[in-house]
Each structure stands twice: as structure tokens, then as C-alpha cells.
Write a protein that holds these residues in place. Structure first.
Motif, mmCIF file in Angstrom:
data_model
loop_
_atom_site.group_PDB
_atom_site.id
_atom_site.type_symbol
_atom_site.label_atom_id
_atom_site.label_comp_id
_atom_site.label_asym_id
_atom_site.label_seq_id
_atom_site.Cartn_x
_atom_site.Cartn_y
_atom_site.Cartn_z
ATOM 1 N N ARG A 172 0.063 9.613 6.702
ATOM 2 C CA ARG A 172 -1.187 8.883 6.508
ATOM 3 C C ARG A 172 -1.022 7.380 6.322
ATOM 4 N NH1 ARG A 172 -5.431 12.140 5.132
ATOM 5 N NH2 ARG A 172 -6.598 10.217 5.401
ATOM 6 N N GLU A 173 0.078 6.985 5.687
ATOM 7 C CA GLU A 173 0.226 5.557 5.401
ATOM 8 C C GLU A 173 1.050 4.832 6.475
ATOM 9 O OE1 GLU A 173 -1.359 4.165 2.956
ATOM 10 O OE2 GLU A 173 -1.834 5.790 1.573
ATOM 11 N N ILE A 174 2.134 5.458 6.926
ATOM 12 C CA ILE A 174 3.052 4.729 7.808
ATOM 13 C C ILE A 174 2.751 4.958 9.287
ATOM 14 C CG2 ILE A 174 5.469 4.358 8.390
ATOM 15 C CD1 ILE A 174 6.115 5.192 5.514
ATOM 16 N N PHE A 177 0.826 -1.217 0.000
ATOM 17 C CA PHE A 177 0.000 0.000 0.000
ATOM 18 C C PHE A 177 0.857 1.261 0.000
ATOM 19 C CE2 PHE A 177 0.008 -1.260 4.534
ATOM 20 C CZ PHE A 177 0.471 -0.104 5.138
ATOM 21 N N ALA A 233 -1.740 -4.794 0.360
ATOM 22 C CA ALA A 233 -1.913 -3.717 -0.613
ATOM 23 C C ALA A 233 -2.893 -2.660 -0.121
ATOM 24 C CB ALA A 233 -2.390 -4.277 -1.943
ATOM 25 N N ARG A 293 3.070 5.729 -3.387
ATOM 26 C CA ARG A 293 4.200 6.320 -4.112
ATOM 27 C C ARG A 293 3.891 6.432 -5.594
ATOM 28 N NH1 ARG A 293 9.369 3.345 -1.477
ATOM 29 N NH2 ARG A 293 9.559 4.781 0.278
ATOM 30 N N TYR A 330 -6.271 12.877 -8.194
ATOM 31 C CA TYR A 330 -6.107 13.047 -9.642
ATOM 32 C C TYR A 330 -7.190 13.916 -10.261
ATOM 33 C CZ TYR A 330 -2.734 9.178 -9.673
ATOM 34 O OH TYR A 330 -1.664 8.389 -9.461
ATOM 35 N N ASN A 365 -4.042 -0.306 3.147
ATOM 36 C CA ASN A 365 -3.616 0.153 4.459
ATOM 37 C C ASN A 365 -4.650 -0.256 5.513
ATOM 38 O OD1 ASN A 365 -2.841 1.540 6.735
ATOM 39 N ND2 ASN A 365 -2.197 3.357 5.597
ATOM 40 N N ALA A 377 1.739 1.677 -3.564
ATOM 41 C CA ALA A 377 0.584 2.236 -4.257
ATOM 42 C C ALA A 377 0.548 3.747 -4.090
ATOM 43 C CB ALA A 377 -0.701 1.604 -3.735
ATOM 44 N N PRO A 382 0.163 5.749 11.190
ATOM 45 C CA PRO A 382 -0.922 5.044 11.903
ATOM 46 C C PRO A 382 -0.603 3.570 12.133
ATOM 47 C CG PRO A 382 -1.798 6.308 10.049
ATOM 48 C CD PRO A 382 -0.307 6.334 9.929
ATOM 49 N N TRP A 432 2.964 13.154 3.163
ATOM 50 C CA TRP A 432 1.638 12.525 3.214
ATOM 51 C C TRP A 432 1.794 11.032 3.483
ATOM 52 C CZ3 TRP A 432 -1.643 8.902 1.153
ATOM 53 C CH2 TRP A 432 -3.017 9.127 1.346
ATOM 54 N N ARG A 476 1.154 6.663 -6.950
ATOM 55 C CA ARG A 476 0.108 7.645 -7.184
ATOM 56 C C ARG A 476 0.746 9.020 -7.309
ATOM 57 N NH1 ARG A 476 -3.023 7.777 -2.295
ATOM 58 N NH2 ARG A 476 -3.402 5.582 -2.697
ATOM 59 N N GLY A 477 1.961 9.170 -6.749
ATOM 60 C CA GLY A 477 2.648 10.455 -6.807
ATOM 61 C C GLY A 477 2.483 11.255 -5.536
ATOM 62 N N GLU A 478 2.097 10.581 -4.443
ATOM 63 C CA GLU A 478 1.906 11.293 -3.162
ATOM 64 C C GLU A 478 3.231 11.875 -2.674
ATOM 65 O OE1 GLU A 478 -0.860 11.871 -1.804
ATOM 66 O OE2 GLU A 478 -2.282 10.278 -2.305
#
Lengths: 318, 272, 540
Positions: B182-184, B165, C364, B170, C382, C366, B168, B186, B178, B172-174
Motif C-alpha cells: 500500500r505504501e511503497i 509516510f 509525510a 511502521r 487501532y 503518501n 508513519a 504504488p 501492507w 503505526r505497527g503495520e
């Protein structure tokens, strides 16, 4: 070259580099001091001329880098400089104290290691039993207590109340072995108690982890007896984690010594460093730090090397 | 939530109760303590009496009052230090794990070096340089402890960073920030919370040890470690009073460890 | 004939969240001497648990709560430790799914082989060693005389799986439990292990319980098949009967899985630009070349399957296309324009239009975000919609995925089943409104029925949105079902590529033929015939 040798040499190389880094850190930490050693020694009221004279005498007028390499090459030749407080040679000062500290650490290791490993193994084997739970609560408590509390408790009961052992371990080079055993018993026991608790908990965790492996289940399904499973299947693989646990805790012993030496007025390195810090005897603090760091890193390195050496995957290459 | 609490073992309940007591002492120290923190109220080493429940110390100050005030001082300093250590070590560990590369290399080598010197010895060295005040005490211990927090945060975050995830996000271009927030973050919070308890114990014990050595909290501030040191002579005479502050330290760390043990046990889901 | 093993009304409980709950609900099973019984079912059917219980053994956290397990007159649910130990390994043996984890890393293979015979006093170690070498030879292990004197990590996975089969045979047991022994292997390796297992079982006339989720595999091995679902028995019959005329609906649905096929698409118009063009790409991890001069095109609205065994470089190809692993040489064109090698420097247009669906839906998604957050983020990121519009859009997507928005929007991934998670993964990719989706083994972690649902869904959304797929898989059945073109890879190189229909009709490149012929068929005689054919062709 054999992978094993390469790996071990790599570790040793890394250890040496770390140690060099640490000596840099120890040396330059002192450079942050406002003023310098000369000012520090003579105090604020000293005349600038006197400070300059001392600065020249101590070689402080040279750039820090030059002084570092002078200091460092001195160390490589066994010359740790001279104490500010009593102008004595630091190497001489350290040697006898270092021996005492090593003796005390070995004393408690001899008590702690066999007890801890046995208790840890038993607790892992009889996981969930009353024995396991009692040992868990006791060891957790022992880990949580400050060393000096355990030390004073022992003094209170074994020395003040029952007078079995002296509360001050007054040892010197000419104390006989049996006399040493008696006088250093309380400090050794204090450290042993703390370290045993740590070591036992870690051994237990390592063994439990191991017993959950599929190959242990396979051994059971082959009809191997519980004894055989432990001795033939678990133990060879448990060696590395147990070695790791033991050496980690020995490293801990070396530092735990500081508080215990103070409580029992034991003439070791720990007492020396605390004294020197209060007196701001900087060369001695630096030298003692370096000795502690060297012992610490050597022990960690030994653990690394031994666990590499006992890993069958690395011992027998493809 | 309540269901979970009801299932907690006796030791965890004991821990929670004790911590509540310490909190009450910290908050209401002024109301509970019979005398002030630093006032000399009697002769030295007065025995236990109805006037001085636990006697007086080496300068004739009330032992009980100082014990109570010390809760505020010692525990307060330790909490502040732990928070600092977590902010510093946690942030750097997260950065190192997420960005990797040279930043991770430099930070990790540096931390390895700092950890190559035993914590207490390094503390002694740094305190010699920066002097023995409360501020330098907090900073020095926080830095030393941050190395341990860094190591843990980095390794826990590393396990999350390799998850798909994160890939995913990365792809996406985040932005890096962020992804970290938001991803790590939590996902690494639960182990870090348990570690907070353990690190607090370690910090608390180190500070007490330094105070006991006379290099931590300085007089006349009441502090458990230095109280043991000041009154230690009484022990050889068979008086347990100097053991009380040491016991206060031990009781708190035991309580926290009991709770952390239960929490780890619960989250790991292991049967042992 | 007398039953060797007789399980009656077996009930097993498992511990979850501190509570015991029943996971096997009264299963009965008989095995006669020399007979092979297949246990088949999807994940959670309880087949492995039953297999272990047949040895009187349960995993930690499981317990037998009722019924009986009778082995040759001995009741294994009540047996004492000593006599039980005496049976295990000597009369009942076990072959685990992962041989690599089940061999003790600290001892040589031969010592682990001889351990059984030695502790059960069946024969002396020396004698056992000689027999081992013989057995290794029968199992066609390379260097049978010396391979046993290696440590487990020095031997490959397929060889270890054969060695563990040999180990189970060491005491010539009456019954062997095979627990998914070939699941972790590539198809071409699987053949060798299947053949080996069948040979030794026939040779020693051993009875066996063969546990698997793969119908075609069990058809080759078993005399009789029992179908399980969620700890209940569905039905049991002789293999041929079971394959030809299953009675229960559930079994029929399992059998029907392989029937799905996407309708053929119109031919690619001459001279049309491919949406993605991979041209002479070479990539490496450090100095190790993993992709070597790979080229292929993907056209709009079509599905290209990239097929290969482990180590073929198929997933690495996906990493290069997404920009996670920049290539060393060669280029990737998107709609005729050059794609930057690293995703970090790509523009939003490219990032948005190439989306990816991952193999493991578990990792995949979160676990700390809700389904709503997961799907809404790409929409906001996007398409720059307002939160309200984004939420509406997310609901549309969930509807498309056949997940009721009001039920799923606020759930977290851990509350979903494997198939539902994969649907959310698809939803996240769709949310970006892409042109091309890379599907990396999206069905390989799922049970067959669920996997088929996912394939149908992918097919549906492809038609709705005119998407192109790059479909990475090792499973040729999936390829046949969904792809228009196939790229076959081996050790980092493209071996062959072409339209699906032409690839599936031999003759082809020898590797393609080997791969195709290695896929087990539902015909129970498939393995026998194939081995005969291969023997002839090598002889000739």
C-alpha cells in the motif's frame, strides 16, 4: 591512511572477491549438469566401465570442492585445462584469440570514443536544437537495432553493393597493420556505431545534469564567458561522469564482440565461445567466460577508481 | 489523457502505430499468412514473385508466412520472459529495500556477482548447462534480466522507503506486507512501467541474438533471429530478403524506445 | 540622487506544464547608490525571481515578458551578451542562498574569488588574493590567510556563506543582490553572517537588494522595505515607518504573527506521574554518540518544547521515544511503564498513544493515497471501526481541522497547499486518539501566517482532547508561543530545562542566553546594540 587510498583498495578488494565468486559460479554451474563430463563426452551408449575410466582420467572421482581448487589454482598459474573437443591446451587457444578480440575492440573504441564524446557535448550544449533532436532520434534508433542487423546492412552496402570492404574479416597473426585496418573495418564500424549511440546519449545526459548545478549559474552571474563556463567550471566536474560512461561502454564493446565476430567470421574469443557452446566443450566455455568476466570487472573497476580519483571531495579531505 | 496523447511527438505516434500493427500480426497470424509456418512449398531460395511475395527460405518455406508467424513466437516469448523477470526481480528488489539488513546484503551481493559477467556471456554459459529449449531459454534470460530489474526496483524503492509516510506506517505497527503493497508499490510503479518497455527491448534483442547464434529458439519454429542466420548467405549476393526479419526486430524495438523516451520525458518534467 | 537601478513595470513569466504564465505582475523598484532595499514576502511572492531579473538574468523556464530593468543607464532586458557579461560580477554581484551549492567543488575558494577580478581585468590575480585575505579578515573568518586555499567542502556552512559574500565584493560592485543569504543557517551562526554582510556593505558603500522572508532580519539590513505577495507589490516604505505603521492589511497580518500565545496552564500537581519520562538516555549512530544522558518529563495536557540548533540531538530524541532508534542506555517510561526500545516490539496500546507529526508534510503523506485513506487507516487499524463508522470519524476529524470533508476526502496530497498538508498530518495523528503527540519541526517549512494557523489549531485540539505535546523546534518564537516547559539541547546534551517563563527571563545558562539573544528582533537597532554588548562583555 589516506581516505582515497583506502577507498581505492576497498574497491579493488571487492573486485577480487566478486571475481572469485564468479569463478565459483562458473565452476559449479557445470556441476548442475545431469551426468558429468565423462558421460557427456562419451554419450549415452558408452559402457559404465568406459565412463568410469574416463572419470578417473579426468579426476572426476574426487569431490567437487577439491576439483574446484585444482581448477582455480591452475588458473592462477595460467593453466586453463584442455579442450574436450580437440585436446588442445586452452591457454594457448585463448591467447591468440584474445589478442584479436582486444585489437577489434580497440579499433572500434578509437573510432567511437572521440566521436561520441564530441557529439554528446554538442548535443548537450545545443539542447533542443534541430541538431540535438536529429541526433537523439538517430542514436535512439541505433541503440534499438540488433547488432547483426547493422552488421548485415553494412555488408550489404559497403561489401555486396560497392565492394569497398571484405564481408569476411580473415585476419591472422601475420596480417600487416594496414591490411588489418582494411579487413577488420566492417566489424569495427558495426560495434562503433552501436557504442557511439549509447555513449553519446549518456554523455549528453551527464553534461545536462551538470549544467543545471547552482555553481554553473553562479559562474554565469560572475560574468564568465560561455567558453570559460564549459572549460573551467563544467569540465573538471564532468570528468568523472564521462570516464564512467566511456568505461561502461568499453565493457559493452567486449561483449558486443560475440555477435559481430560471428557475422564477420572474425577469429576472436566470441567465435570461440559460441563454437564451444554448440559443441558443449565445457572447459573452454568456462575458461572463456572467466576471461570475459575478468575484462568486464577490470573495466568497471577502472571506472570506479578513476571517478573516485577525480572527485575533489575525496582528493582533498577535510 | 487524450490531451497528453495529442501533444505526443511524431516519433511516439509512429511507435504506437507500429506496435498496433505488430499486435494485429500476432493475433491474426493464421488469417493473414498465405502459407503455414513450416510447410515446404517451393524449391530453396525462390526469388520474390506473385506466388511467394518475399520468396522462399533455405528449405523452400514461404518467407512472408514465416515472418508473420515469427511475430507471434519471438514477441510472445520475449513478453513472457520480461514478465517473469519483473515478477522475480521486482519482488526481490522490493523485499530487499523494505526489509534491508542481511536479506538485502545477500541478494545484492548475489546480483552483483551475476552482473559481473556480461549478460550474453552468462546466457551462453547457462544455456550450455540447461540445454537449448524454449523453456530453458525463457528461464535463463528471465533470471539474467531479473538482476537488472532487481537493481532498479531496489534503488527506486529505497528512495520511497526513507520517506516519512513509510515511517508513519511502521510506527503505526503495520505489517511488512501492507507497507510494501500500500505504501511503497504504488509509488514505484511509474518508473517500473517505463523500465518494462526498456527491459522488453533488451530481452527481445538478447533472445534474437541467441537465436541468431543458433542457441535460442530452435527449428522448425519460425523466429526472426534464426531466419536471419539461415538465409544470411543471400546478403553477399546483394539480396535484401534476409535483412527483413532483422528489420522487423529493429522496427519493434525502435517503436518501443520512441514511446518510452516520450514517457520518461513527460514524467521527468525536464525541459531537455 | 540619480537611481543606480531602476526597474519599471517588470513582468516575468514562468513555464509550467508546457504553458507560460505570469508569475511577476508589473513590479517597479528603484535603488539609489549605497542604498539597501529589502524585498520581503512569503514563498511564491516572486522575490528571488525579481532579484535575479535585477541582474538581467532569469532561471531556466522563466522569461522577462515586459517592463524594463535599467542599471546605470543600460537597459538589461535588451542588452547584448558581451556588455552584459562585462557588467555581471564587476558592477552587479550575487550572493546565493546556498553557498555550499554555489561554489564549484573542483576549485579552491581563493581561485573562485579571484576569478571575477581576473576575467574583468579589475586587478591581477596576485593583488586580488591579497585583498581576499584582507576581506576574509574583516569578515572574521578563521585563519584568513589560509582558509581561501581550501576547497569548498572543507569549510563549514556559515564560513562558506561569508566567503561567498566576500566573493561578491571582489570587484567592488555598485550593487549586490543578497538572496536569502542566512536562511539555511542556525541562529547563532546567522548573527555572524548578518554582521559581516552589513560591515562590508557599509565599508564599501555598496547598494544592495536584500531578499528574505524574515522581517526581523530585513529590519537590521535595509533602509527601505518593499513587501511582495504573489508577484504583486503590497507596499513600500522606509524601514522604520514600515515596522511601526504598516498601511496594508496583509503587512499588518505579517507583523501580528508574533503576537500569538497559548494561555498559561495550571501548575503540575505535586507527585503526579508524568505521561512520558525520558531517563538518562544515551543513543548513537554506529559509534558516534548523538544523545548523551538526556532526561526530561512530559506531563499530561502540557507542551514541552525541545529546542536546539542543528546537531543538537533534538530530532534524535524523538526517534528514541518513537522507537525508530533504540537507545544504548537509559529508559523511557510511558505512564510509569517501561517502553520497549524498538517500536517493533511495542504493544498496540503504546503505538496508538504516542503519535508523531513530521516536519515535511510533502514526504509525510503518501502521494498515492487520498486524504480519506490517510486519515481512515489509523481509525480502522487501532479502533477497529467498520469502514462506514471510520469514514464518519474521519469527517469529524477533517471538520476539526477546518477542512470541509466533502471537498477534501477524495483529494490527493499533491492538490493541497503546504499548510493544508500539515493539517492532514495532524489529522492522521489525531485519528489514532493518542495521549501524546510528538511534533517534529511541524511549522518550520511553512510561511509565517500559515505556521501561526497550525499553532493555533494544535493549541485548540490540545484543549479539546487533553493532549500532551513534545514540540521539537529550532525557532524560539514558536517556543514562546506554544510551550509550557522548555528543554534546551546542545550537541546531544540537555543544557537547561524549566518553565517557559523562567527560561525566557535571563540570567540562564550561557548557551541559553546566547541562543535567546541571537534571535533577531523587529527593532532595527537590535543587531548594532547586540554586537556592541557582546564586544563589551568579551572585552570586560
Amino acid at each position: 591512511m589516506h581516505l582515497l587510498v583506502t577507498l581505492i583498495l576497498q574497491r579493488i578488494g571487492l573486485g577480487v572477491v566478486t571475481l572469485f565468486g564468479i569463478s565459483l559460479m562458473i565452476f559449479f554451474a557445470m556441476e548442475i549438469l545431469p551426468g558429468d563430463l565423462a558421460q557427456e563426452t562419451l554419450g549415452q551408449s558408452a559402457t559404465p566401465e568406459a565412463v568410469a575410466a574416463l572419470r578417473a582420467e579426468l579426476g572426476l572421482d574426487q569431490p567437487a570442492i577439491t576439483r574446484f581448487f585444482q581448477w582455480f589454482s591452475g588458473i592462477l598459474h595460467g593453466d586453463l585445462g584442455t579442450s574436450l573437443a580437440n585436446k588442445r591446451d586452452i591457454s594457448e587457444l585463448l591467447v591468440s584469440r584474445f589478442k584479436n578480440t582486444l585489437a577489434l575492440a580497440s579499433y572500434s573504441a578509437v573510432i567511437a570514443v572521440p566521436v561520441a564524446v564530441t557529439l554528446g557535448l554538442l548535443a548537450a550544449l545545443y539542447r533542443g536544437s534541430i541538431f540535438d533532436r536529429t541526433v537523439n532520434v538517430l542514436s535512439l534508433s541505433a541503440v534499438s537495432l540488433p547488432e547483426f542487423f547493422i552488421a548485415y546492412l553494412l555488408i550489404f552496402f559497403l561489401s555486396a553493393k560497392f565492394g569497398l570492404f571484405p564481408s569476411i574479416s580473415n585476419v591472422s597473426a601475420d596480417t600487416s597493420f594496414s591490411e588489418y585496418m582494411h579487413r577488420a573495418f566492417l566489424p569495427a564500424l558495426t560495434m562503433a556505431l552501436v557504442v557511439t549511440a549509447h555513449m553519446m546519449r549518456m554523455t549528453r545526459a551527464a553534461i545536462i545534469n551538470l549544467l543545471a548545478s547552482p555553481y554553473i549559474a553562479m559562474a554565469r552571474l560572475k560574468g564568465a564567458s560561455p567558453m570559460r563556463i564549459i572549460l573551467i567550471h563544467a569540465l573538471p566536474n564532468a570528468l568523472a561522469p564521462i570516464i564512467n560512461v566511456v568505461s561502461l561502454n568499453l565493457a559493452y564493446l567486449i561483449t558486443g564482440v560475440v555477435l559481430v565476430e560471428i557475422v564477420f567470421v572474425y577469429p576472436g574469443l566470441g567465435q570461440l565461445i559460441v563454437d564451444s557452446v554448440s559443441k558443449r566443450d565445457i572447459p573452454v566455455v568456462q575458461a572463456t567466460c572467466l576471461v570475459f568476466a575478468t575484462v568486464y570487472i577490470t573495466l568497471n573497476l577502472t571506472a570506479d577508481v578513476l571517478s573516485i580519483a577525480t572527485n575533489p571531495r575525496l582528493m582533498h579531505r577535510k | 489523457m487524450w490531451e497528453e496523447f495529442k501533444k505526443a511527438p511524431l516519433s511516439a505516434w509512429f511507435g504506437m502505430l507500429m506496435i498496433l500493427c505488430y499486435l494485429v500480426l500476432m493475433v491474426f497470424a493464421d488469417l493473414i499468412a498465405p502459407y503455414s509456418e513450416t510447410e515446404v512449398v517451393s524449391f530453396q531460395y525462390a526469388p520474390w514473385s506473385s506466388e511467394f511475395l518475399l520468396g522462399t527460405d533455405n528449405l523452400g518455406r514461404d518467407m512472408l508466412s514465416r515472418l508473420i508467424f515469427a511475430a507471434r513466437n519471438t514477441v510472445g516469448i520475449a513478453i513472457l520472459t520480461t514478465i517473469l523477470a519483473f515478477t522475480l526481480g521486482g519482488a526481490l528488489g522490493l523485499l530487499a529495500a523494505t526489509i534491508g539488513g542481511w536479506l538485502d546484503q545477500i541478494l545484492s551481493r548475489l546480483v552483483e556477482m551475476l552482473m559481473g559477467v556480461p549478460a550474453l556471456i552468462l546466457a551462453l554459459l547457462l544455456l550450455t548447462v540447461f540445454g537449448t529449449g524454449v523453456v530453458s531459454l525463457i528461464c535463463v534470460i528471465a533470471v539474467i534480466d531479473a538482476t537488472r530489474v532487481y537493481r532498479l526496483t531496489r534503488s527506486v524503492a529505497m528512495n520511497v522507503v526513507v520517506m516519512e509516510f513509510v515511517d508513519a506506517a511502521r510506527l503505526r505497527g503495520e505489517r511488512m506486507g501492507w507497507i510494501m503493497r500500500r505504501e511503497i508499490l504504488p509509488n514505484i510503479m511509474p518508473p517500473l512501467v517505463a523500465e518494462f518497455g526498456l527491459r522488453f527491448c533488451f530481452v527481445f534483442l538478447t533472445i534474437s541474438a541467441l537465436s541468431f547464434l543458433g542457441l535460442g529458439v530452435q527449428p522448425p519454429t519460425a523466429d526472426w533471429g534464426s531466419m536471419v542466420r539461415d538465409n544470411a548467405t543471400l546478403i553477399s549476393f546483394g539480396d535484401i530478403t534476409p535483412l527483413l526479419p532483422a528489420a522487423a526486430i529493429g522496427l519493434l524495438t525502435i517503436s518501443i524506445n520512441f514511446i518510452v523516451d516520450w514517457m520518461l520525458h513527460r514524467t521527468s518534467g525536464l525541459k531537455d | 540622487m540619480e537611481n543606480l537601478l531602476s526597474i519599471k513595470d517588470l513582468k516575468i513569466e514562468g513555464l509550467s506544464d508546457g504553458k507560460w504564465s505570469e508569475i511577476v505582475h508589473g513590479i517597479s523598484l528603484d535603488v539609489k547608490p549605497g542604498e539597501v532595499v529589502g524585498l520581503i514576502g512569503e514563498s511564491g511572492a516572486g522575490k528571488s525571481t525579481i532579484g535575479l531579473a535585477a541582474m538581467g538574468y532569469t532561471r531556466d523556464g522563466c522569461r522577462i515578458s515586459g517592463g524594463s530593468v535599467n542599471f546605470d543607464g543600460k537597459e538589461l532586458t535588451k542588452i547584448d551578451r558581451k556588455p552584459h557579461q562585462d557588467l555581471l560580477g564587476r558592477r552587479i554581484a550575487y550572493v546565493a542562498q546556498s553557498a555550499a551549492a554555489s561554489f564549484n567543488p573542483a576549485h579552491k575558494i581563493i581561485d573562485q574569488y579571484t576569478e571575477g577580478p581576473a576575467i574583468h581585468k579589475v586587478m591581477a590575480r596576485k593583488q586580488a588574493q591579497l585583498e581576499a585575505i584582507e576581506l576574509f579578515e574583516t569578515l572574521q573568518l578563521p585563519n584568513p590567510a589560509t582558509i581561501g586555499f581550501r576547497y569548498p567542502h572543507q569549510v563549514s556552512g556559515g564560513q562558506l556563506q561569508r566567503a561567498i559574500t566576500a566573493m561578491a565584493m571582489s570587484c567592488k560592485p555598485d550593487l549586490i543582490i543578497f538572496d536569502e543569504p542566512t536562511t539555511a543557517l542556525d541562529v547563532t551562526t546567522q548573527i555572524e553572517v548578518l554582521a559581516a554582510i552589513r560591515d562590508v556593505v557599509t565599508m564599501l558603500n555598496t547598494a544592495a537588494i536584500y531578499i528574505t522572508h524574515d522581517l526581523a532580519v530585513v529590519a537590521q539590513m535595509a533602509d527601505r522595505i518593499k513587501v511582495l505577495r504573489r508577484g504583486h507589490e503590497v507596499e513600500e516604505a522606509e524601514t522604520k515607518t514600515m515596522l511601526n505603521a504598516p498601511k496594508e492589511e496583509y503587512t499588518k497580518s505579517l507583523w501580528a504573527v508574533r503576537a500569538f500565545k497559548t494561555p498559561a496552564k495550571p501548575k503540575i500537581t505535586e507527585g503526579a506521574y508524568p505521561i512520558l519520562s525520558v531517563q538518562n538516555v544515551t543513543a548513537a549512530y554506529g559509534t558516534e554518540i548523538v544523545l548523551d544522558d538526556v532526561s526530561f518529563d512530559i506531563h499530561k495536557g502540557r507542551t514541552v518544547a525541545v529546542v536546539g540548533e542543528s546537531g543538537s540531538g533534538k530530532s534524535t530524541t524523538a526517534k528514541v521515544i518513537t522507537g525508530l532508534l533504540p537507545q544504548k542506555h537509559g529508559k523511557v517510561l510511558y505512564e510509569g511503564a517501561l517502553l520497549e526500545a524498538s517500536f517493533k516490539t511495542r504493544n498496540q496500546h503504546h503505538l496508538k498513544n504516542i503519535q508523531m507529526i513530521f516536519q515535511m508534510a510533502d514526504t509525510a503523506l503518501n502521494p498515492r493515497q487520498t486524504i480519506g485513506e490517510i486519515i481512515q487507516r489509523p481509525i480502522e487499524f487501532y479502533l477497529h471501526l467498520s469502514p462506514k463508522a471510520a469514514k464518519e470519524r474521519a469527517c469529524d476529524i477533517l471538520n476539526e481541522l477546518e477542512l470541509e470533508p466533502s471537498q477534501y476526502l477524495h483529494r490527493s496530497p499533491s492538490e493541497l497547499s503546504g499548510g493544508q498538508k500539515q493539517r492532514v498530518g495532524i489529522g492522521r495523528a489525531l485519528a489514532a486518539e493518542p495521549q501524546l503527540i510528538i511534533c517534529d519541526e511541524v511549522t518550520s517549512a511553512l510561511d509565517q501566517l500559515v505556521a501561526e494557523g497550525i499553532l493555533k489549531l494544535l493549541d485548540k485540539v490540545q484543549q479539546t482532547f487533553g493532549l500532551s505535546y513534545m514540540f521539537i523546534t529550532h525557532d524560539l518564537e514558536t517556543v514562546r508561543a506554544i510551550s509550557d516547559e522548555v528543554v534546551i539541547m546542545q550537541r546531544g546534551k540537555v543544557v537547561e530545562q524549566g518553565a517557559t517563563t523562567s527560561i525566557f527571563s535571563p540570567p540562564n545558562h550561557p548557551y541559553t542566553d546566547l541562543l535567546l539573544s541571537s534571535v533577531p528582533k523587529m527593532n532595527p537597532d537590535w543587531l548594532t546594540q547586540l554586537l556592541k554588548q557582546r564586544a563589551q562583555s568579551t572585552a570586560g
